[in-house]
Design a protein around this motif. Sequence first.
Motif, short mmCIF file in Angstrom:
data_model
loop_
_atom_site.label_atom_id
_atom_site.label_comp_id
_atom_site.label_asym_id
_atom_site.label_seq_id
_atom_site.Cartn_x
_atom_site.Cartn_y
_atom_site.Cartn_z
N THR A 169 42.15 -36.02 0.62
CA THR A 169 41.42 -34.89 0.05
C THR A 169 42.39 -33.73 -0.19
O THR A 169 43.43 -33.65 0.48
N SER A 172 28.04 -34.11 -7.19
CA SER A 172 28.09 -33.52 -5.85
C SER A 172 29.27 -32.57 -5.83
O SER A 172 30.41 -33.01 -6.00
N HIS A 227 32.67 -30.30 -1.39
CA HIS A 227 33.71 -29.32 -1.11
C HIS A 227 35.08 -29.98 -1.26
O HIS A 227 35.78 -29.75 -2.23
N ASP A 228 35.44 -30.81 -0.30
CA ASP A 228 36.71 -31.53 -0.39
C ASP A 228 36.64 -32.64 -1.42
O ASP A 228 37.65 -32.99 -2.04
N PRO A 270 34.75 -37.28 4.44
CA PRO A 270 35.07 -35.91 4.03
C PRO A 270 33.82 -35.16 3.58
O PRO A 270 32.79 -35.76 3.29
N LYS A 271 33.92 -33.87 3.51
CA LYS A 271 32.78 -33.04 3.13
C LYS A 271 32.55 -33.14 1.63
O LYS A 271 33.29 -32.57 0.82
N GLY A 289 27.06 -38.92 5.14
CA GLY A 289 27.23 -37.60 5.74
C GLY A 289 26.11 -37.27 6.70
O GLY A 289 26.35 -36.71 7.78
#
Length: 310
Positions: free
Chosen positions: A48, A206, A81-82, A77-78, A70
């Motif tokens: 990421t 996303s 965001h990432d 990973p988020k 998640g």
Amino acid sequence: GRDERLLLHFNGHGVPRPTVNGEVWLFNRTFTQYHPVSILDLLSWLGTPCVLVFDCHNAGRLNEALAAMGRAGEAAPKVGHDVIVLSACAAHEELPTSPELPADLFTACLTSPLRVALSFVRRDGLVALPDELLERVPGSPSERRTPAGELNWIFTAVTDAIAWATLPRDLFRRLFRQDMLLASLCRNFLLAQRVFARYDLHPTSSPPLPEAHGHPLWGAWDLAAEAILTQLAAAAPPPSRVPSAAAGDERGASGASPEGGAGLARPGGPSCSPSPPAVPPSSFFTEQLTAFEVWLSRGAADAAAPEQLP
């Protein structure tokens, strides 16, 4: 660098569809069999930050699988965001199949947005324009003083304004102002929303981007693009006439025409390419500034903020 965002573009036409468990199908090392690969494995290889683009049937299954992972607390990973995910359609949808459309229409929207946007302007416009017009738009998108450059600047300004008007400010800054690659993909994703809405399909992302295919500023793009294309069609030289065999015989062995003019250029000889048609600059940005000045002088005191270019 280690902190630069990587892009994975999966063009999954002609391969099995993604699974509901979040797997895509890839060839083995000998290119003889397909094997399912978890999207978590892909993320572990990429690292990421990254952008994932999925152009395939049922592409939304991968968005849903990442979201489920998640929520389950798996080591992922988020997402949003990432990891930014852009998918061609929702989990239950199939991509359009038509001889008039490229098989990878979503990829075309992301990588050749101007060509796709202009093709739909030509198709839906009030003025009948020739099919081959899109092949000979003069200039380059990076040269603003050319018709292609003007169209690219107008498209960028309109899609930026649509994003500014529909996204929360922090999300707009993160997606459209911090990374040039990401900003370009997100602008072109708005075009994909508009194009796919014609086929009752819904590209997913996303973080989720609001549906913007019906935003009124698309009308400003249509008007400006159609005006430029109409000027190009009017300024284009007429198609060259192909001489008949009889006319060629009358020229004689010297290649000169009976009127004394030069005949057709021989193979390998010098050729003269036609110069691009002279088209006046677009008045799009001037009109936008004029409209803003009118708003400031007439309605700024007691009216809501206008839908202006950011």
